[in-house]
Design a protein around this motif. Structure first.
Motif, PDB file in Angstrom:
ATOM      1  N   ASP A  20       0.833  -1.204   0.000  1.00 59.36           N
ATOM      2  CA  ASP A  20       0.000   0.000   0.000  1.00 59.36           C
ATOM      3  C   ASP A  20       0.865   1.250   0.000  1.00 59.36           C
ATOM      4  N   ASN A  21       1.920   1.258   0.813  1.00 58.21           N
ATOM      5  CA  ASN A  21       2.811   2.413   0.854  1.00 58.21           C
ATOM      6  C   ASN A  21       3.491   2.621  -0.489  1.00 58.21           C
ATOM      7  N   ALA A  22       3.926   1.529  -1.124  1.00 56.43           N
ATOM      8  CA  ALA A  22       4.582   1.641  -2.429  1.00 56.43           C
ATOM      9  C   ALA A  22       3.636   2.241  -3.463  1.00 56.43           C
ATOM     10  N   LEU A  23       2.384   1.772  -3.484  1.00 51.95           N
ATOM     11  CA  LEU A  23       1.416   2.280  -4.456  1.00 51.95           C
ATOM     12  C   LEU A  23       1.121   3.756  -4.224  1.00 51.95           C
ATOM     13  N   ARG A  24       0.979   4.155  -2.953  1.00 52.68           N
ATOM     14  CA  ARG A  24       0.692   5.557  -2.656  1.00 52.68           C
ATOM     15  C   ARG A  24       1.883   6.440  -3.005  1.00 52.68           C
ATOM     16  N   THR A  25       3.085   5.936  -2.788  1.00 54.96           N
ATOM     17  CA  THR A  25       4.286   6.715  -3.084  1.00 54.96           C
ATOM     18  C   THR A  25       4.482   6.893  -4.584  1.00 54.96           C
ATOM     19  N   LEU A  26       4.194   5.845  -5.346  1.00 63.16           N
ATOM     20  CA  LEU A  26       4.493   5.851  -6.776  1.00 63.16           C
ATOM     21  C   LEU A  26       3.347   6.339  -7.649  1.00 63.16           C
ATOM     22  N   THR A  27       2.163   6.530  -7.067  1.00 65.09           N
ATOM     23  CA  THR A  27       1.015   6.996  -7.845  1.00 65.09           C
ATOM     24  C   THR A  27       0.851   8.502  -7.667  1.00 65.09           C
ATOM     25  N   PRO A  28       1.041   9.295  -8.727  1.00 62.25           N
ATOM     26  CA  PRO A  28       0.916  10.753  -8.605  1.00 62.25           C
ATOM     27  C   PRO A  28      -0.453  11.166  -8.085  1.00 62.25           C
ATOM     28  N   GLY A  29      -0.441  12.163  -7.200  1.00 60.17           N
ATOM     29  CA  GLY A  29      -1.688  12.722  -6.699  1.00 60.17           C
ATOM     30  C   GLY A  29      -2.241  12.082  -5.448  1.00 60.17           C
ATOM     31  N   THR A  30      -1.620  11.002  -4.966  1.00 59.68           N
ATOM     32  CA  THR A  30      -2.166  10.312  -3.794  1.00 59.68           C
ATOM     33  C   THR A  30      -1.553  10.793  -2.480  1.00 59.68           C
ATOM     34  N   THR A  31      -0.403  11.438  -2.536  1.00 62.46           N
ATOM     35  CA  THR A  31       0.253  11.933  -1.327  1.00 62.46           C
ATOM     36  C   THR A  31      -0.082  13.398  -1.128  1.00 62.46           C
ATOM     37  N   MET A  58      13.943  19.419  -9.586  1.00 60.94           N
ATOM     38  CA  MET A  58      12.823  18.982  -8.753  1.00 60.94           C
ATOM     39  C   MET A  58      12.518  17.505  -8.982  1.00 60.94           C
ATOM     40  N   ARG A  59      12.756  17.010 -10.187  1.00 60.76           N
ATOM     41  CA  ARG A  59      12.556  15.582 -10.460  1.00 60.76           C
ATOM     42  C   ARG A  59      13.565  14.755  -9.665  1.00 60.76           C
ATOM     43  N   ILE A  60      14.814  15.235  -9.596  1.00 63.04           N
ATOM     44  CA  ILE A  60      15.820  14.556  -8.772  1.00 63.04           C
ATOM     45  C   ILE A  60      15.364  14.502  -7.322  1.00 63.04           C
ATOM     46  N   ASN A  61      14.899  15.634  -6.803  1.00 60.56           N
ATOM     47  CA  ASN A  61      14.486  15.683  -5.401  1.00 60.56           C
ATOM     48  C   ASN A  61      13.234  14.846  -5.146  1.00 60.56           C
ATOM     49  N   HIS A  62      12.335  14.798  -6.133  1.00 62.16           N
ATOM     50  CA  HIS A  62      11.155  13.953  -5.982  1.00 62.16           C
ATOM     51  C   HIS A  62      11.565  12.487  -5.895  1.00 62.16           C
ATOM     52  N   THR A  63      12.458  12.053  -6.768  1.00 64.73           N
ATOM     53  CA  THR A  63      12.926  10.663  -6.708  1.00 64.73           C
ATOM     54  C   THR A  63      13.658  10.406  -5.396  1.00 64.73           C
ATOM     55  N   GLY A  64      14.396  11.401  -4.907  1.00 66.34           N
ATOM     56  CA  GLY A  64      15.045  11.252  -3.609  1.00 66.34           C
ATOM     57  C   GLY A  64      14.049  10.995  -2.500  1.00 66.34           C
ATOM     58  N   GLU A  65      12.894  11.645  -2.571  1.00 64.57           N
ATOM     59  CA  GLU A  65      11.861  11.425  -1.565  1.00 64.57           C
ATOM     60  C   GLU A  65      11.176  10.076  -1.747  1.00 64.57           C
ATOM     61  N   GLU A  96       6.697  12.580   3.566  1.00 66.58           N
ATOM     62  CA  GLU A  96       5.579  12.642   2.642  1.00 66.58           C
ATOM     63  C   GLU A  96       5.281  14.082   2.222  1.00 66.58           C
ATOM     64  N   ASP A  97       5.496  15.040   3.123  1.00 70.07           N
ATOM     65  CA  ASP A  97       5.317  16.439   2.749  1.00 70.07           C
ATOM     66  C   ASP A  97       6.257  16.799   1.604  1.00 70.07           C
ATOM     67  N   HIS A  98       7.517  16.384   1.730  1.00 72.09           N
ATOM     68  CA  HIS A  98       8.497  16.690   0.688  1.00 72.09           C
ATOM     69  C   HIS A  98       8.087  16.082  -0.643  1.00 72.09           C
ATOM     70  N   LEU A  99       7.605  14.859  -0.576  1.00 69.45           N
ATOM     71  CA  LEU A  99       7.174  14.166  -1.794  1.00 69.45           C
ATOM     72  C   LEU A  99       6.064  14.949  -2.483  1.00 69.45           C
ATOM     73  N   ALA A 100       5.086  15.400  -1.713  1.00 72.88           N
ATOM     74  CA  ALA A 100       3.962  16.151  -2.280  1.00 72.88           C
ATOM     75  C   ALA A 100       4.414  17.506  -2.804  1.00 72.88           C
ATOM     76  N   TRP A 101       5.308  18.188  -2.069  1.00 75.86           N
ATOM     77  CA  TRP A 101       5.788  19.496  -2.526  1.00 75.86           C
ATOM     78  C   TRP A 101       6.484  19.387  -3.871  1.00 75.86           C
ATOM     79  N   CYS A 102       7.380  18.393  -4.006  1.00 77.34           N
ATOM     80  CA  CYS A 102       8.117  18.222  -5.261  1.00 77.34           C
ATOM     81  C   CYS A 102       7.166  17.869  -6.404  1.00 77.34           C
TER      82      CYS A 102
END
Length: 216
Positions: A20-31, A58-65, A96-102
């Motif tokens: 579930d965590n993997a799907l939420r992390t990898l699916t845009p718009g869910t975080t 920002m793509r680098i930082n998103h992947t980092g998150e 998760e905040d960082h992920l959503a911001w990026c």
């Protein structure tokens, strides 16, 4: 009167939770972010070359998150001490905040996350699980070193941003504050200093991720 005990998660429960965590992390718009970085400046009118470069950063930082989510979840799955496991899960929630911001910033720049994110998530989860199996001191040390390397990346990206891109700057500056806090927390909890060969290997992997996700 006896208080009911909290239910222990079965291996299947843990597997489903990880999936579930993997799907939420990898699916845009869910975080969704619980916080927002302070940014009172108006949106800048960016030239196309600047917009392209900022989107790459920002793509680098998103992947980092994405990697951070996987890393912390992997460590939590194998950590032996409950307080360490809780610390890993709490750090993942803050990231998760960082992920959503990026992700939001990429959308504003008419760009998208890296197509390589599923690969890097899987790799990071495995590395995190191995770090947890090595022992909680080493797991915390791995967190501290990872966060220190992330801070250095963020400082480099802040120097590369155009002066008028205050939106991206606000995001990266708040991320830097949070990542440094995570590093200090992990060290204070007993994280062991990693040997130089491991630090060098982590740095090399980070360079591979940076080079590839900027472009793909």
């Amino acid at each position: 009167m006896n208080m009911p005990r909290s239910r222990q998660l079965s291996p299947l429960d843990k597997l489903l939770s990880s999936a579930d965590n993997a799907l939420r992390t990898l699916t845009p718009g869910t975080t969704k972010a619980e916080r927002q970085p302070r940014d009172d400046a108006p949106a800048a009118a960016l030239k196309d070359p600047d917009r392209h470069h900022i989107a790459g950063l920002m793509r680098i930082n998103h992947t980092g998150e994405v990697c951070a989510q996987a890393l912390y979840q992997g460590q939590a799955s194998t950590a032996s001490l409950p307080h360490v496991r809780h610390a890993m899960e709490q750090a993942a929630r803050e990231e998760e905040d960082h992920l959503a911001w990026c992700e939001d910033r990429l959308r504003e720049l008419n760009s998208a996350p890296s197509k390589l994110n599923p690969l890097f998530y899987a790799m990071s989860f495995g590395i995190g699980a191995l770090a947890g199996l090595a022992g909680d001191r080493w797991s915390l040390g791995f967190v501290a070193e990872t966060e220190h390397q992330v801070v250095r990346h963020l400082e480099d990206h802040l120097q590369q941003l155009p002066a008028d891109d205050q939106r991206s700057r606000a995001i990266l500056e708040q991320m830097r504050v949070d990542e440094l806090k995570h590093a200090v927390t992990a060290e204070g909890a007993g994280g062991a200093a990693l040997p130089p060969p491991i630090r060098n290997m982590m740095s090399l992997m980070s360079k591979v991720m940076t080079w590839s996700t900027y472009r793909v």
